[in-house]
Design a protein around this motif. Sequence first.
Motif: not given
Length: 260
Positions: A131-139, A227-243
């Motif tokens: 993760p190095s220092d990416s955790s802050h950016d991910e959050q 991509q906006r539609d993806n971020i605001l999708s009603k279908e998705y309930t979970q996420i993971g972000v990697g930086v």
Amino acid sequence: MMNNIDMNMEVWSHVRQDEKRRAIVVLMISLMLFGVLSTTGWGFGKDSQGPDVYAVQGMLKSLGYFPGSISGYYGDETVAGVKQFQKANGLSETGAVDDRTLQSLIWAYTNLKVPRKPSPRPPSPLTTPSPSDSSHDEQQMVDLINKERKQEGLPPLKVIVDVTRTARLKSQDMVDHNYFSHDSPKYGSPFDMLKQQGISYSTAGENIVCSDTVDGAHRMLMESPGQRDNILSKEYTQIGVGVVKSGSCGKMFTQQFIAP
């Protein structure tokens, strides 16, 4: 020539008749830009203006290479965006749109607009980068996403450790192997990677973008309709972000969305 270009920034999802839709989008874009090829010959560049420039700026913006306003005027920002796209796709970095650059743009934009089903690939072992220092950016990115969802009256996305690990791996893989695509030459599609990680889902999606800052990456994603539609999708309930840090553009961001 265009079949060798496989760079897209758009959401991936399960879609039927994707090849038919792809053909329709290719035809529409080709008709829209036919006048560019037929009237410009060798292409167009700095200080040009008109609907052809407007169309190119729109495609570059959707692909994450143009942060400016779509004005139809070919200024310094457009030159820089075209050069970045040319570099990423192994083209001569002239900053001007010649026939080859235009064809590559059309193909990349088509992949952006028409999601594809994953092709079966042999599983590859996943080695999670540090993760190095990416955790802050991910959050920070997760917080920005959930803030947008709250404004739309949507529930926040829950961060899943395994999905975060896979998203981080995807960002690292793009940096290590110098590509920008939903398809990894090593791990396959986002669907393949999630399955290799043992993550089950009913539907899934992915956004990728490269930027110097979290705010800049988020802004580009929100300005891209898919991509906006993806971020605001009603279908998705979970996420993971990697930086992951990237020498070419600052930081590589991967957002992976799932619904169990």
